[in-house]
Scaffold this active site. Structure first.
Site, short mmCIF file in Angstrom:
data_model
loop_
_atom_site.label_atom_id
_atom_site.label_comp_id
_atom_site.label_asym_id
_atom_site.label_seq_id
_atom_site.Cartn_x
_atom_site.Cartn_y
_atom_site.Cartn_z
CG ASP A 1 -26.99 33.22 9.70
OD1 ASP A 1 -26.23 34.00 9.07
OD2 ASP A 1 -27.09 32.01 9.44
CG HIS B 1 -8.59 56.02 19.12
ND1 HIS B 1 -9.62 56.53 19.87
CD2 HIS B 1 -7.63 55.70 20.02
CE1 HIS B 1 -9.29 56.52 21.14
NE2 HIS B 1 -8.08 56.03 21.26
CG ASP C 1 -0.95 51.06 20.21
OD1 ASP C 1 -0.83 49.96 20.78
OD2 ASP C 1 -1.43 52.07 20.77
CG ASP D 1 -1.32 48.52 25.05
OD1 ASP D 1 -1.03 48.73 23.86
OD2 ASP D 1 -2.03 49.27 25.73
CG HIS E 1 -2.07 59.82 24.58
ND1 HIS E 1 -1.17 59.14 25.34
CD2 HIS E 1 -1.50 59.99 23.36
CE1 HIS E 1 -0.09 58.88 24.61
NE2 HIS E 1 -0.26 59.40 23.41
CG HIS F 1 -3.81 51.78 29.79
ND1 HIS F 1 -3.83 50.41 29.64
CD2 HIS F 1 -3.31 52.27 28.62
CE1 HIS F 1 -3.38 50.10 28.42
NE2 HIS F 1 -3.04 51.20 27.79
CG HIS G 1 -7.75 51.04 27.95
ND1 HIS G 1 -8.40 51.90 27.11
CD2 HIS G 1 -6.49 50.95 27.45
CE1 HIS G 1 -7.58 52.31 26.15
NE2 HIS G 1 -6.41 51.74 26.34
CD GLU H 1 -0.48 53.91 26.21
OE1 GLU H 1 -0.71 54.04 25.00
OE2 GLU H 1 -1.14 53.17 26.95
CE1 TYR I 1 1.04 59.98 18.86
CE2 TYR I 1 0.77 61.36 20.81
CZ TYR I 1 0.89 60.11 20.23
OH TYR I 1 0.88 59.00 21.01
NE ARG J 1 0.61 55.13 21.22
CZ ARG J 1 -0.15 55.52 20.21
NH1 ARG J 1 -0.25 56.80 19.91
NH2 ARG J 1 -0.82 54.64 19.48
CD GLU K 1 1.03 51.03 24.89
OE1 GLU K 1 0.78 51.11 23.67
OE2 GLU K 1 0.15 50.93 25.76
N1 GLY Z 1 -3.47 50.14 22.41
C1 GLY Z 1 -4.30 50.84 23.27
C2 GLY Z 1 -3.54 51.70 24.16
O1 GLY Z 1 -2.36 51.88 23.97
O2 GLY Z 1 -4.04 52.18 25.13
MN MN Z 2 -1.14 50.54 22.89
MN MN Z 3 -1.85 51.33 26.03
#
Ligand code: GLY
Ligand code: MN
Ligand code: MN
Length: 433
Positions: free
Chosen positions: A41, A246, A263, A274, A355, A359, A366, A384, A388, A397, A399
């Site tokens: 449940d 990820h 991140d 973000d 990548h 965004h 996103h 961002e 790598y 990275r 951001e």
């Molecule tokens: N944390 C998700 C991104 O950076 O897009």
């Molecule tokens: Mn991020």
């Molecule tokens: Mn992001």
């Protein structure tokens, strides 16, 4: 109260702007998300449909919004259906919205219980030609469960097969692409909470700490400041884990000499921030780590300069890849000759930076937007870039979230340390304190 109340005028403005996009003689029907089941449940935490929240501010399941601007009876131009509350619900689930509370949050005069939605529909549907319904349209969405809105589309179409059905999604994307000042202040608040979390970490990270402990520190700081928690599943990746885009296991120990990629960011009142920072676990960059870090920072700054009105997402990404290419040559990861000779797909750059750079950000991390829309004032984006290097067990990275302003971008995370010297100084200060 956990959150500052959100001004009702925001939702009034949002509905007003939507009405301007509808065809004559139409009706919008938008349902809340379901509470998704897990096992036995158990359920997942409720997450409201972002469009419904955008138009009403109501964060409760089984809510339905009906807009019918040309309704003969002015009292039926906006109706909000909410789940009926009673003593039993109050005892087991706590307070749900009363009709008065739903009206105060949304600014909608006519509030009805959800159980009466069907009979209203039966009476109202014959009065319109067009019915706008909600589909979840996102480039990268992979949806295998049928949402409440998707179930309703089937149901509605089978009951009223000769109406003309319209997609609500493109209209919502058009509205949500630029942010209202109230939204910007909520995103700013989320960024400020994230800043507090990050600063706390600078005194906490050291060799031997578990990635999960870093996650726990952040969650504590976010929640005590009124956030409901992470805006998205946090990525806390040390050493080579930073190269897994990820990575969410967060189950390794941070080792002396490694970098730690974070991140991690907070939500606030439904809006998101973000952030990504990459810091040396022991508080000091090695020469190589520092070189890579400064390259990423230069790409971040270069990207910020061209994320400007008139530029388009596709052109921008191409230009950022060119800036990145120069840095990868500088770092000795690609030879100048190979850089020049590679094809337009820039496969050599993509080996290290695979990548997108930016965004939209808002009620969704996103965030939704019409595809290929040129950048414009009032939009909020992440920036961002990352490098790598799997063969070196090193990923960096950075951001931040920026608002596109008239003359320049406004960095909503401008107060969060990003210069290598500042990061080192803050980490040393705490270590020796
Ligand atoms: N944390 C998700 C991104 O950076 O897009
Ligand atoms: Mn991020
Ligand atoms: Mn992001």
């Amino acid at each position: 109260m956990r959150y500052e109340p959100i001004p009702t005028e925001l939702f009034l403005r949002n509905r007003q702007r939507l009405l301007g996009l509808l065809k004559p003689n139409s009706m919008v029907i938008l349902h809340a998300n379901d509470i998704y089941p897990t096992n036995a449940d158990g359920t997942m935490a409720f997450k409201q449909n972002s469009d419904l929240f955008y138009l009403t501010g109501v964060d409760q399941e089984e809510t339905v919004l009906v807009l019918m601007p040309d309704a003969g009876d002015p009292k039926e131009r906006e109706i909000l259906f909410v789940r009926e509350t009673n003593e039993h619900v109050a005892i087991w689930e706590g307070e749900k919205l009363t009709k008065e509370a739903a009206k105060a949050v949304s600014g909608i005069e006519r509030i009805e219980w959800s159980a009466s939605f069907e009979s209203f529909l039966h009476r109202l549907a014959p009065q319109v030609d067009h019915i706008y319904l909600a589909t979840n349209e996102h480039l990268r969405a992979s949806v295998v469960v049928e949402t409440r809105n998707a179930r309703f589309i089937k149901d509605c179409q089978s009951r009223y097969p000769l109406h003309r059905y319209e997609r609500l999604a493109p209209l919502m994307h058009r509205l949500r692409i630029t942010k209202d000042p109230v939204e910007i202040s909520m995103i700013q608040k989320a960024c400020d909470i994230t800043e507090a979390g990050f600063r706390r970490l600078l005194g906490f990270i050291k060799p031997g700490v578990g990635e999960w402990e870093v996650e726990a520190e952040l969650l504590h700081e976010f929640v005590r400041r009124g956030s409901r928690g992470f805006a998205y599943t946090p990525i806390v990746g040390s050493g080579k884990n930073a190269c897994v885009l990820h990575y969410v296991e967060n189950d390794k120990i941070c080792q002396d000499g490694d970098m730690l990629l974070l991140d991690v960011a907070a939500e606030y009142a439904g809006w998101n921030s973000d952030l990504t920072r990459t810091v040396p676990v022991n508080g000091r960059f090695t020469a190589r780590q520092r070189d890579v870090y400064d390259s990423v920072l230069r790409v971040f700054r270069g990207a910020n300069d061209i994320l400007r009105p008139g530029n388009t997402p596709m052109e921008y990404q191409k230009q950022v890849v060119e800036i990145m290419e120069r840095e990868l040559v500088h770092l000795g990861l690609i030879s100048a000759k190979d850089a020049k000779e590679q094809g337009p797909d820039k496969a050599l750059v993509k080996k290290y930076f695979m990548h997108g750079t930016s965004h939209h950000l808002g009620l969704d991390v996103h965030d939704v937007a019409p595809p290929h829309e040129p950048f414009a004032e009032g939009m909020v984006f992440t920036i961002e870039p990352g490098i790598y290097i799997r063969e070196e067990g090193l990923g960096v990275r950075l951001e931040n979230d920026v608002l596109i302003g008239k003359d320049s971008n406004i960095d909503l995370m401008g107060n969060i340390p990003i210069e290598a010297e500042e990061i080192e100084a803050l980490m040393q200060q705490k270590v020796s304190a």
